[in-house]
Write a protein that holds these residues in place. Sequence first.
Motif, PDB file in Angstrom:
ATOM      1  N   ALA A 154     -17.587  -4.934   8.256  1.00  0.00           N
ATOM      2  CA  ALA A 154     -18.939  -4.386   8.191  1.00  0.00           C
ATOM      3  C   ALA A 154     -19.246  -3.788   6.821  1.00  0.00           C
ATOM      4  O   ALA A 154     -20.378  -3.391   6.567  1.00  0.00           O
ATOM      5  CB  ALA A 154     -19.119  -3.328   9.277  1.00  0.00           C
ATOM      6  N   GLY A 155     -18.225  -3.696   5.951  1.00  0.00           N
ATOM      7  CA  GLY A 155     -18.491  -3.242   4.587  1.00  0.00           C
ATOM      8  C   GLY A 155     -17.933  -1.868   4.266  1.00  0.00           C
ATOM      9  O   GLY A 155     -18.391  -1.222   3.331  1.00  0.00           O
ATOM     10  N   VAL A 156     -16.949  -1.423   5.033  1.00  0.00           N
ATOM     11  CA  VAL A 156     -16.308  -0.149   4.734  1.00  0.00           C
ATOM     12  C   VAL A 156     -14.915  -0.442   4.180  1.00  0.00           C
ATOM     13  O   VAL A 156     -14.081  -0.999   4.885  1.00  0.00           O
ATOM     14  CB  VAL A 156     -16.204   0.737   5.991  1.00  0.00           C
ATOM     15  N   ALA A 157     -14.672  -0.086   2.927  1.00  0.00           N
ATOM     16  CA  ALA A 157     -13.353  -0.315   2.345  1.00  0.00           C
ATOM     17  C   ALA A 157     -12.645   1.023   2.205  1.00  0.00           C
ATOM     18  O   ALA A 157     -13.300   2.050   2.036  1.00  0.00           O
ATOM     19  CB  ALA A 157     -13.479  -0.985   0.985  1.00  0.00           C
ATOM     20  N   ARG A 158     -11.328   1.006   2.281  1.00  0.00           N
ATOM     21  CA  ARG A 158     -10.603   2.278   2.248  1.00  0.00           C
ATOM     22  C   ARG A 158      -9.385   2.211   1.336  1.00  0.00           C
ATOM     23  O   ARG A 158      -8.905   1.129   0.975  1.00  0.00           O
ATOM     24  CB  ARG A 158     -10.136   2.657   3.644  1.00  0.00           C
ATOM     25  N   THR A 159      -8.904   3.385   0.968  1.00  0.00           N
ATOM     26  CA  THR A 159      -7.589   3.477   0.328  1.00  0.00           C
ATOM     27  C   THR A 159      -6.703   4.308   1.242  1.00  0.00           C
ATOM     28  O   THR A 159      -7.167   4.818   2.262  1.00  0.00           O
ATOM     29  CB  THR A 159      -7.675   4.162  -1.039  1.00  0.00           C
ATOM     30  N   PHE A 160      -5.426   4.401   0.884  1.00  0.00           N
ATOM     31  CA  PHE A 160      -4.481   5.076   1.769  1.00  0.00           C
ATOM     32  C   PHE A 160      -3.884   6.302   1.093  1.00  0.00           C
ATOM     33  O   PHE A 160      -3.649   6.309  -0.114  1.00  0.00           O
ATOM     34  CB  PHE A 160      -3.356   4.120   2.167  1.00  0.00           C
ATOM     35  N   GLN A 161      -3.625   7.310   1.921  1.00  0.00           N
ATOM     36  CA  GLN A 161      -3.028   8.541   1.417  1.00  0.00           C
ATOM     37  C   GLN A 161      -1.662   8.256   0.810  1.00  0.00           C
ATOM     38  O   GLN A 161      -1.341   8.731  -0.267  1.00  0.00           O
ATOM     39  CB  GLN A 161      -2.925   9.525   2.579  1.00  0.00           C
ATOM     40  N   HIS A 162      -0.835   7.492   1.544  1.00  0.00           N
ATOM     41  CA  HIS A 162       0.434   7.016   0.987  1.00  0.00           C
ATOM     42  C   HIS A 162       0.176   5.586   0.545  1.00  0.00           C
ATOM     43  O   HIS A 162      -0.003   4.718   1.390  1.00  0.00           O
ATOM     44  CB  HIS A 162       1.542   7.076   2.016  1.00  0.00           C
ATOM     45  N   ASN A 198      -2.828  -8.270  -5.797  1.00  0.00           N
ATOM     46  CA  ASN A 198      -3.149  -7.151  -4.916  1.00  0.00           C
ATOM     47  C   ASN A 198      -4.650  -6.894  -4.893  1.00  0.00           C
ATOM     48  O   ASN A 198      -5.232  -6.656  -3.837  1.00  0.00           O
ATOM     49  CB  ASN A 198      -2.405  -5.892  -5.362  1.00  0.00           C
ATOM     50  N   ALA A 199      -5.254  -6.951  -6.077  1.00  0.00           N
ATOM     51  CA  ALA A 199      -6.699  -6.728  -6.115  1.00  0.00           C
ATOM     52  C   ALA A 199      -7.427  -7.856  -5.391  1.00  0.00           C
ATOM     53  O   ALA A 199      -8.407  -7.629  -4.674  1.00  0.00           O
ATOM     54  CB  ALA A 199      -7.167  -6.622  -7.564  1.00  0.00           C
ATOM     55  N   ALA A 200      -6.907  -9.094  -5.541  1.00  0.00           N
ATOM     56  CA  ALA A 200      -7.548 -10.245  -4.906  1.00  0.00           C
ATOM     57  C   ALA A 200      -7.486 -10.147  -3.387  1.00  0.00           C
ATOM     58  O   ALA A 200      -8.346 -10.680  -2.687  1.00  0.00           O
ATOM     59  CB  ALA A 200      -6.884 -11.536  -5.379  1.00  0.00           C
ATOM     60  N   LEU A 201      -6.448  -9.438  -2.876  1.00  0.00           N
ATOM     61  CA  LEU A 201      -6.353  -9.239  -1.420  1.00  0.00           C
ATOM     62  C   LEU A 201      -7.620  -8.572  -0.897  1.00  0.00           C
ATOM     63  O   LEU A 201      -8.055  -8.830   0.223  1.00  0.00           O
ATOM     64  CB  LEU A 201      -5.161  -8.343  -1.111  1.00  0.00           C
ATOM     65  N   GLY A 202      -8.198  -7.698  -1.729  1.00  0.00           N
ATOM     66  CA  GLY A 202      -9.407  -6.996  -1.305  1.00  0.00           C
ATOM     67  C   GLY A 202     -10.558  -7.947  -1.029  1.00  0.00           C
ATOM     68  O   GLY A 202     -11.405  -7.686  -0.170  1.00  0.00           O
ATOM     69  N   ALA A 203     -10.591  -9.075  -1.764  1.00  0.00           N
ATOM     70  CA  ALA A 203     -11.695 -10.020  -1.609  1.00  0.00           C
ATOM     71  C   ALA A 203     -11.430 -11.020  -0.490  1.00  0.00           C
ATOM     72  O   ALA A 203     -12.176 -11.996  -0.340  1.00  0.00           O
ATOM     73  CB  ALA A 203     -11.935 -10.754  -2.920  1.00  0.00           C
ATOM     74  N   HIS A 204     -10.378 -10.746   0.317  1.00  0.00           N
ATOM     75  CA  HIS A 204     -10.009 -11.700   1.376  1.00  0.00           C
ATOM     76  C   HIS A 204     -11.205 -12.054   2.246  1.00  0.00           C
ATOM     77  O   HIS A 204     -11.462 -13.221   2.531  1.00  0.00           O
ATOM     78  CB  HIS A 204      -8.899 -11.106   2.246  1.00  0.00           C
ATOM     79  N   GLN A 216      -1.301   3.100  -9.308  1.00  0.00           N
ATOM     80  CA  GLN A 216      -1.310   2.419  -8.013  1.00  0.00           C
ATOM     81  C   GLN A 216      -2.503   2.872  -7.184  1.00  0.00           C
ATOM     82  O   GLN A 216      -3.133   2.066  -6.498  1.00  0.00           O
ATOM     83  CB  GLN A 216      -0.003   2.695  -7.270  1.00  0.00           C
ATOM     84  N   ARG A 217      -2.814   4.170  -7.251  1.00  0.00           N
ATOM     85  CA  ARG A 217      -3.975   4.658  -6.501  1.00  0.00           C
ATOM     86  C   ARG A 217      -5.242   3.992  -7.023  1.00  0.00           C
ATOM     87  O   ARG A 217      -6.147   3.647  -6.254  1.00  0.00           O
ATOM     88  CB  ARG A 217      -4.109   6.165  -6.658  1.00  0.00           C
ATOM     89  N   ILE A 218      -5.313   3.833  -8.327  1.00  0.00           N
ATOM     90  CA  ILE A 218      -6.506   3.216  -8.911  1.00  0.00           C
ATOM     91  C   ILE A 218      -6.563   1.736  -8.558  1.00  0.00           C
ATOM     92  O   ILE A 218      -7.634   1.182  -8.304  1.00  0.00           O
ATOM     93  CB  ILE A 218      -6.522   3.480 -10.425  1.00  0.00           C
ATOM     94  N   LEU A 219      -5.384   1.107  -8.475  1.00  0.00           N
ATOM     95  CA  LEU A 219      -5.353  -0.294  -8.042  1.00  0.00           C
ATOM     96  C   LEU A 219      -5.894  -0.416  -6.620  1.00  0.00           C
ATOM     97  O   LEU A 219      -6.625  -1.360  -6.289  1.00  0.00           O
ATOM     98  CB  LEU A 219      -3.918  -0.838  -8.130  1.00  0.00           C
ATOM     99  N   GLU A 220      -5.543   0.555  -5.769  1.00  0.00           N
ATOM    100  CA  GLU A 220      -6.090   0.534  -4.396  1.00  0.00           C
ATOM    101  C   GLU A 220      -7.616   0.590  -4.439  1.00  0.00           C
ATOM    102  O   GLU A 220      -8.288  -0.049  -3.639  1.00  0.00           O
ATOM    103  CB  GLU A 220      -5.551   1.711  -3.589  1.00  0.00           C
ATOM    104  N   ILE A 221      -8.141   1.359  -5.370  1.00  0.00           N
ATOM    105  CA  ILE A 221      -9.607   1.449  -5.478  1.00  0.00           C
ATOM    106  C   ILE A 221     -10.181   0.106  -5.948  1.00  0.00           C
ATOM    107  O   ILE A 221     -11.177  -0.378  -5.404  1.00  0.00           O
ATOM    108  CB  ILE A 221     -10.009   2.598  -6.421  1.00  0.00           C
ATOM    109  N   ALA A 222      -9.512  -0.521  -6.939  1.00  0.00           N
ATOM    110  CA  ALA A 222      -9.981  -1.835  -7.405  1.00  0.00           C
ATOM    111  C   ALA A 222      -9.946  -2.839  -6.267  1.00  0.00           C
ATOM    112  O   ALA A 222     -10.864  -3.653  -6.094  1.00  0.00           O
ATOM    113  CB  ALA A 222      -9.113  -2.312  -8.566  1.00  0.00           C
ATOM    114  N   ARG A 223      -8.868  -2.777  -5.459  1.00  0.00           N
ATOM    115  CA  ARG A 223      -8.761  -3.688  -4.326  1.00  0.00           C
ATOM    116  C   ARG A 223      -9.906  -3.461  -3.349  1.00  0.00           C
ATOM    117  O   ARG A 223     -10.521  -4.406  -2.857  1.00  0.00           O
ATOM    118  CB  ARG A 223      -7.418  -3.461  -3.625  1.00  0.00           C
ATOM    119  N   ALA A 224     -10.212  -2.183  -3.106  1.00  0.00           N
ATOM    120  CA  ALA A 224     -11.311  -1.867  -2.195  1.00  0.00           C
ATOM    121  C   ALA A 224     -12.637  -2.376  -2.773  1.00  0.00           C
ATOM    122  O   ALA A 224     -13.455  -2.941  -2.053  1.00  0.00           O
ATOM    123  CB  ALA A 224     -11.371  -0.369  -1.952  1.00  0.00           C
ATOM    124  N   LEU A 225     -12.811  -2.202  -4.087  1.00  0.00           N
ATOM    125  CA  LEU A 225     -14.066  -2.636  -4.709  1.00  0.00           C
ATOM    126  C   LEU A 225     -14.231  -4.146  -4.630  1.00  0.00           C
ATOM    127  O   LEU A 225     -15.350  -4.655  -4.526  1.00  0.00           O
ATOM    128  CB  LEU A 225     -14.105  -2.194  -6.174  1.00  0.00           C
TER     129      LEU A 225
END
Lengths: 587, 347
Positions: free
Chosen positions: A413-421, A433-439, A490-499
């Motif tokens: 539905a368009g909600v992307a998230r990152t993880f605490q760990h 890893n970033a491309a996984l976000g565009a799955h 790595q945290r920033i990569l999670e954000i890129a993946r979410a974006l």
Amino acid sequence: MSARRLFLAGLVLALALAPLVLPPQFVTALTYIGLNGLVCIGLVLLTGVAGMTSFGQAAFCGVAAYATALLTVGQGWSPLASLPVSVAATALVALALGALTVRLAGHYLVLGTLAWGMAVFFLFGNLPGLGGFNGITGLPAIAIGGVAFTDPRLVHVLVWAAVALAMAMASNLLDSRVGRAMRSLPAEIMAESLGVPTARLRVAVFCIAAILAAVAGWLQAHYVRVVNPSPFGVNASVDYLFMVVIGGTGQLGGALLGSAVFEAIRTALRDVLPHLFGRSGSYEMAAFGILVVLLLNTTGGGMMPYLSRILPKPAPVRAPGSAGPLPRRERAQPGQALLEVRGAVKRFGGLVAVNEVSFEIRTGEILGLIGPNGAGKSTLFDLLTGVQPATAGEIRLEGRRIDGASPRAIAGAGVARTFQHVLLRPEMSVLENAALGAHGRGEAGILRSALRLDRAEEARILFEAQRQLDRVGLGEFAAQAAGHLALGQQRILEIARALASDPKLLLLDEPAAGLRHHEKARLSALLRELRDEGVTILLVEHDMDFVMNLVDRLVVVDFGTKIAEGTPASVRGDPRVIEAYLGGAEA
Amino acid sequence: MNATIALILLQDGLTSGLIYGLLALSILLVFLVTRVLWVPAGDFLVLGALTLAVLRQGEVPGTVWILAGLAAVTAIVETWRAWRAGDWRGWPRLIALVVVPSAAAVLATLWLAPQNAPVPVAILLVLALVTPIGFLTYRLVFRPMVDQPTLTLMFVAVAVHYVLTGLGLTAFGSESFRSPPFLPGRLDVGFTRLSYQLLIVLAVSAALMAALGLFFGRTLWGKALRATAMQRFGARLVGIRTESMGALAFTIAALIGAVSGVLIGPMTALYYDSGFLVSLKGFVGTVMAGMASFPLSVLGALLVGLVETGASFYASPFKEAIVFGLLVPFLLWRSAVQIRTRGKGHE
């Protein structure tokens, strides 16, 4: 031509010419290495890639072997005609078994396949019409276009052609949208939150492995021209597993290396041990077991990593310089309510972790959700992302209810998230890893990927991933393994993946936790930039300093209840907030 | 089928079910404490049974040499490890633990076996010979690998099963063994005649299970084992040496295996490689109990025994297929539970 291609071409040529120069027993050994290798490629996909395992691969070989024996000997079909039917029959069996067990994964899958392998073995030996433990004899040789593959040297070529095809398709598959999703399967929560249908994909990988085993079973049946239960028992399945463990489950090449080393060890033990101990046969099993234990003790990852150091490296996945756009979501006007939480409640037994919390997030703002440790922030975050269902209340995204929806549906539905760990696939590259976000923005399936018909879409996905990496400042690290990045990166990569998923809403779970001061500053600057570009962000955090200078509005929770809401300045002066953070006067 | 046959089948099913139940206990114990899938459980049963059979023929069983060799290798390897780490503090105690019980068992067997030792002595020798093998296996193989992923541990367990089966082949050869019964015949209890074998198995397994229950419930070591099983990290935090707990779990598992071997010895002919199938049936029992509960695992294993006996009466060739097919409804149920709770998955 790259060094790697040259090496692979040389290998294929050497294998094709081998029967002309090698004595027959070596050709036979090579043929078996190829047959076993075929099964092992499937096991590498299953074990090394998708994190599952199976003690039933030999049984899958057996189903196809018996199917083709019944069709060719009983019904007079040609082997070639029986190939699709035998493989399809095996795939159906795998589908049923997979649907039953892969969701459970772990030890249940192991025991499920073990039990299934056992049961099938005894069925082969006892079902009427299958010839008991003597099996079915007189299978015809494979014939393609008038050429009968009766000569073992021809079978060798056929087997290795099948291996080459399987290797090519498997490596195509791994280097694709579906392949990345498969590699994300061991981290189930992460995969689901990226929109990967994990249960279905697990069954699919299970079926692929079974199909490879089926092809091997079919080849073997028409090579030895006899089918009986003994090569399809659990012992054989265990042998296959040992092969991939010896070779290494991390890379496809491990399948062939393991198969070759296994054959070599077995031959060596059979030839050498009798000279050492004078009695034949009885030491072989113990010695083999000891070798495997020693190998596992010294090298967890098998032998392939050592071989890889010598071999030419594969080129890292790179994004193209330009590519067409991926589909984008429609966006609401800034300032409108995007996510509404109304009276959300979460109870764990008698404990009320979230109690009647209501707030909303407006398009284009950064909202901070803060509170002391144990205030219920993480539980609230779980409710928003669908990791846990709410006990009561409503959560709406653009007016549509998403409470009770699965993490995958919420991601869709368009909600992307990152993880605490941080949850990344450390062995995959930053770009992948970033491309996984565009799955969720692609649709190429398994077959299209294996046949390399997905390149246009793949280029768009990789281009988008690279674009997001550049956007967050990680562009230069694209080819590195994600595990080599520092925690902050790595945290920033999670954000890129979410974006990369083109989210309407970005949910960040304690993004500043564990970061150093300058890393926090960088993160803060990045989030502000994103907001200015129109991204809506909700962040859950307990680091006050970080939040105060960043967010537009704040929601403060304590003991599961919302105690304040407003701009950072107004919340900072709120006596209830001060009490929650610094302790009450009565304490 | 009439009532007489039904009662006999019931007895047979209970007898083998109880033995699978004992193995299920050892499998679950090892799994919960060390995360190792204890595939070699059945190999210990076979070692116990074959050792007893050979002892009762008045000969020295090959188990003696397996144990002596394993103890020697372990002592050498542990010495090497201590030397490499430059840490000799725990070494004397460890070597004593490795060498003394094994040497005692080996020497006692070498002395007593040729004298046709009486049955109780033979049984004690079996337990003394087989139990240390569990401890040694842990020290030698599994302890250095505690941090490996579960999947690797499972492969190692399968490899250890290979080693034990192979050693069984060298020690006992490929022919089958069956011990003479402890007490032949049946006890007439009016409506049916109970075999003494069933009564013995019942009494011994009940005693063993009660002893284990007391051990887990009442003793500090037992409680520490349970704590380790529930939460390894937490157990470490409160000062439990989880590695010692692993050694203890393996030792108890081997002891349980040896006892079940002694019990099963007179019931059926066993080969050096019969262990795997028996392990699997124990596994079916534990899996039916969700790999979590000891009493339920025993119940599951009892069900396996009963179904197996029933299946061998009605559809003998398909008995194994039917037993392993038992897992299907269970897996369906677990799968449904999994979908419903769709909870937190961890890597």
